[in-house]
Scaffold this motif. Structure first.
Motif, PDB file in Angstrom:
ATOM      1  N   GLY A 190       0.684  -1.283   0.023  1.00 18.46           N
ATOM      2  CA  GLY A 190      -0.078  -0.149   0.230  1.00 18.46           C
ATOM      3  C   GLY A 190       0.876   1.376   0.181  1.00 18.46           C
ATOM      4  N   LEU A 194       0.813   4.245  -2.998  1.00 10.53           N
ATOM      5  CA  LEU A 194       0.632   5.608  -2.606  1.00 10.53           C
ATOM      6  C   LEU A 194       1.936   6.574  -3.228  1.00 10.53           C
ATOM      7  CD1 LEU A 194      -0.600   5.358   1.042  1.00 10.53           C
ATOM      8  CD2 LEU A 194      -2.006   6.050  -1.009  1.00 10.53           C
ATOM      9  N   TRP A 195       2.906   6.147  -2.999  1.00 12.67           N
ATOM     10  CA  TRP A 195       3.993   6.574  -3.545  1.00 12.67           C
ATOM     11  C   TRP A 195       3.894   7.000  -5.086  1.00 12.67           C
ATOM     12  CZ3 TRP A 195       7.980   9.838  -2.493  1.00 12.67           C
ATOM     13  CH2 TRP A 195       8.510   9.659  -1.179  1.00 12.67           C
ATOM     14  N   ILE A 197       1.009   6.456  -6.715  1.00 14.49           N
ATOM     15  CA  ILE A 197       0.086   7.184  -7.306  1.00 14.49           C
ATOM     16  C   ILE A 197       0.352   8.995  -6.999  1.00 14.49           C
ATOM     17  CG2 ILE A 197      -2.432   7.920  -6.476  1.00 14.49           C
ATOM     18  CD1 ILE A 197      -2.538   5.098  -5.611  1.00 14.49           C
ATOM     19  N   GLY A 198       1.031   9.131  -5.959  1.00 12.30           N
ATOM     20  CA  GLY A 198       1.382  10.544  -5.517  1.00 12.30           C
ATOM     21  C   GLY A 198       2.211  11.086  -6.785  1.00 12.30           C
TER      22      GLY A 198
END
Length: 231
Positions: A190, A194-195, A197-198
């Motif tokens: 996860g 997130l990395w 996606i950011g």
């Protein structure tokens, strides 16, 4: 801006190719006679190689166009291709400046940020490619969806890196991933997601800045360009 000056474009692209090649040779150890071929497993080096091929190819195209139709006029293999390469190397610069260097990213060999070699491949090459786009590439050719397509380049690298690691491949120093934000053991699935996606959101946003600049400059420069190029 001098989009119609092929002598200036040719001189710039030859010089830029030499500088980019210098940086690749330094970061890979080729010029020292001790090549580290694992350097070419990293997005940084691969994106620099992409820029070298593109800028050198653009220089050849400039010379070819000059011989065919004179020394005045824009020359590029593709305006949209030039922007894609620019975005690909901008990824290198932004991740280095805002993710890796601030975190004092440590690689084997007592890695220190902002050395001459680091600056060449992470900062100088991106600036050279951006300047080439600003000065010599025709504007007004980009599409609204292009930034989404450009994201496929770093995503292709992510697929390669994770697949290479999963198959038992190792990066410099025996590490399982090339960059710390990709480390599932440290961040979890996860956290890595997130990395990614950011970073994707940030880079697509930068892509739309390029599209906006392209449209603005296209309106400003359209009367000055001698004839349109087709992608």
């Amino acid at each position: 801006m001098i989009p119609a000056s092929r002598p200036a474009a040719l001189a710039y692209r030859i010089a830029a190719s030499a500088v980019i090649l210098w940086g690749i040779g330094r970061v890979s150890g080729i010029w020292a006679g001790e090549p580290t071929w694992s350097s070419f497993l990293y997005y940084t080096v691969l994106s620099n190689v992409l820029c070298l091929v593109w800028i050198a190819g653009s220089a050849i195209r400039t010379l070819s166009d000059a011989r065919a139709s004179g020394w005045r006029g824009p020359s590029t293999p593709s305006a949209r291709g030039a922007a894609a390469v620019m975005e690909a190397i901008t990824v290198t610069m932004l991740i280095y400046l805002f993710v890796l260097a601030p975190a004092l990213f440590t690689q084997p060999g007592a890695y220190r940020p902002f050395t001459l070699t680091d600056n060449l491949v992470h900062i100088v090459t991106p600036v050279l490619v951006i300047v080439d786009w600003l000065l010599f590439v025709p504007k007004g050719r980009l599409r609204a969806y292009d930034p989404l397509l450009w994201a496929l380049i770093p995503y292709a690298y992510l697929v390669f890196a994770f697949a290479y690691s999963a198959s038992g491949g190792r990066f410099a120093g025996g590490t399982t991933v090339p960059y710390p934000f990709m480390n599932v053991e440290t961040h979890g699935v996860g956290g890595v997601a997130l990395w990614i996606i950011g970073l994707t959101a940030a880079l697509v946003a930068v892509g739309y800045v390029f599209v906006g600049a392209d449209r603005l400059l296209g309106r400003l420069l359209r009367p000055a360009l001698p004839r349109p190029l087709r992608d």
